[in-house]
Motif scaffolding. Structure first.
Motif, PDB file in Angstrom:
ATOM      1  N   GLU A  64       0.689  -1.176  -0.016  1.00 13.96           N
ATOM      2  CA  GLU A  64      -0.104  -0.115  -0.099  1.00 13.96           C
ATOM      3  C   GLU A  64       0.766   1.268  -0.189  1.00 13.96           C
ATOM      4  O   GLU A  64       0.326   2.442  -0.339  1.00 13.96           O
ATOM      5  N   TYR A 101      -0.901   6.608  -7.392  1.00 10.13           N
ATOM      6  CA  TYR A 101      -2.104   5.761  -6.734  1.00 10.13           C
ATOM      7  C   TYR A 101      -2.982   5.854  -7.593  1.00 10.13           C
ATOM      8  O   TYR A 101      -3.986   4.821  -7.512  1.00 10.13           O
ATOM      9  N   ASP A 123      -3.017   2.702  -9.711  1.00  2.00           N
ATOM     10  CA  ASP A 123      -3.359   1.537  -8.933  1.00  2.00           C
ATOM     11  C   ASP A 123      -4.637   1.242  -8.657  1.00  2.00           C
ATOM     12  O   ASP A 123      -5.083   0.113  -8.656  1.00  2.00           O
ATOM     13  N   TRP A 124      -5.338   2.393  -8.275  1.00  2.00           N
ATOM     14  CA  TRP A 124      -6.663   2.243  -7.732  1.00  2.00           C
ATOM     15  C   TRP A 124      -7.586   2.107  -8.990  1.00  2.00           C
ATOM     16  O   TRP A 124      -8.938   1.390  -8.764  1.00  2.00           O
ATOM     17  N   HIS A 125      -7.405   2.958 -10.000  1.00  3.49           N
ATOM     18  CA  HIS A 125      -8.473   2.939 -11.111  1.00  3.49           C
ATOM     19  C   HIS A 125      -7.784   2.159 -12.440  1.00  3.49           C
ATOM     20  O   HIS A 125      -8.486   2.315 -13.466  1.00  3.49           O
TER      21      HIS A 125
END
Length: 407
Positions: free
Chosen positions: A53, A127, A130-132
């Motif tokens: 993370e 990020y 990674d998230w979308h």
């Protein structure tokens, strides 16, 4: 004074000033970061895979370290599945490559803001990837087809050598297995010659550093080109000797003293001698490109009469767009030229910042060696935040020529 005399004077002055005004300070910066790598023994890299993370943040930190070494270390980790693609994007977006040494030496305040903005943009966009996702399935699919045996200890084994292998070194210093792989044509005499050149290079660097500090303390005055036991003489001799030795180390010495291929960037150094060798080689690479930048600027002004600052000012918002486009070119050379142009007051701060985010330095080469499409996608992803931040800065604060430049 005739044109030929002016051409010679510009050449000698550029060769001298490039080393004293830039390279001597770059050497200190490179040595500092290399020594940190030596003392920490690469422990940061080992911790990178432990907290997924935090990987985009950690990758941006690796990329933020001046030079390409930290970012190069991350690329094979992605190939092995250790870190996410968002981490790759964050690392590349934060990477300022060897041009960071130039800006840190000549415009430290500009470096603080430009690389600070690059770091924030890198973390945020990393990020976001990674998230979308943002269409990274193609890249992940390409990497998943690779055999896990394609890497060994963070060094690409099956991929072909790609790009510039100038300034990443394995086995520098005492005899190692890498030293044994040196071409048979290189005899002991040439190795001794290169070791002597390396020692003299550090002598020139120390003298140039003292001369450079005095130069700044005196208000950056014009220093005549003379050969005499005076300050100007020391300035001249150290500058010309340092640049000459840098060219030798760049062209010849790197083969004799040990170096690694792209993708084999080291995250630690085993000895102080290896640390000093790496710092000298890295700075020699920067020196060559800085002198090229100086000559391009001075000869361009001499033969065309065009003031680059006037052109950049007239370009308006196209200047940061141009900075981002230059960042698409892999390798550190063009980026060093752009950084030197900023220090000369030729391009605006918005262009410097856009370039700082967009450029990937030599860190893109390991990915290019494996899958060109994946590398292109990663490079494009770093260009998007570069355009947003660069154009935004230009519209909000204007061009800001010469912001943070010393002297």
């Amino acid at each position: 004074m005739g044109l030929n005399s002016v051409v010679v004077e510009v050449f000698v002055t550029s060769v001298r000033d490039g080393y004293v005004q830039v390279s001597a300070f770059v050497a200190v910066t490179v040595l500092l970061f290399s020594y940190v790598q030596y003392r920490t023994d690469g422990r940061f890299v080992a911790a990178l895979s432990a907290r997924r993370e935090l990987q985009p943040l950690a990758g941006a930190v690796m990329g933020l370290t001046p030079g390409c070494g930290g970012a190069i270390v991350v690329m094979p980790l992605y190939v092995r599945g250790t870190v996410s693609f968002g981490t790759v994007v964050a690392t590349l977006a934060a990477t300022a490559g060897d041009s960071a040494f130039v800006i840190l030496a000549l415009a430290p305040e500009a470096a603080l803001y430009a690389y600070g903005l690059a770091f924030l943009a890198a973390v945020g966009f990393g990020y976001l990837v990674d998230w979308h996702g943002l269409g990274v399935s193609r890249v992940d699919a390409a990497v998943s087809r690779l055999s896990r045996t394609s890497t060994d200890g963070g060094v690409l084994q099956t991929a072909p050598t790609t790009g510039s292998d100038v300034h990443h070194y394995d086995g520098a210093g005492c005899a190692t297995p890498e030293d044994q792989k040196r071409p048979a044509s290189v005899g002991p005499w040439r190795r001794r010659l290169s070791e002597t050149a390396l020692a003299l290079w550090w002598v020139a660097a120390v003298v140039a550093l003292v001369a450079g500090v005095l130069y700044l303390l005196r208000g950056a005055p014009d220093v005549p080109v003379v050969l005499a036991p005076t300050y100007a003489g020391a300035f001249t001799v150290a500058g010309i000797l340092g640049t000459t030795l840098s060219v030798y180390l760049y062209v010849v010495g790197r083969h004799d003293l040990g170096h690694g291929a792209v993708g084999a960037g080291k995250d630690t150094f085993e000895t102080v001698r290896e640390t000093l060798t790496h710092a000298a080689m890295e700075t020699s690479f920067v020196t060559v490109w800085v002198v090229v930048a100086y000559l391009l600027y001075e000869y361009g002004l001499l033969f065309t009469g065009i003031d680059l600052q006037t052109v950049a000012a007239a370009a308006g918002v196209l200047a940061p767009i141009g900075g981002a486009v230059v960042g698409l070119v892999p390798g550190c050379g063009p980026q060093i030229v752009l950084a030197a142009a900023y220090a000369e007051g030729s391009i605006p701060f918005s262009a410097l910042t856009a370039n700082a985010i967009s450029q990937d330095g030599d860190a893109l080469f390991p990915l290019l060696a494996i899958d060109k499409t994946a590398a292109v996608v990663a490079s494009v992803y770093t260009t998007v935040p570069a355009l947003v931040v660069g154009v935004g800065l230009h519209l909000l604060y204007g061009p800001m020529f010469g912001f943070g430049v010393l002297g």
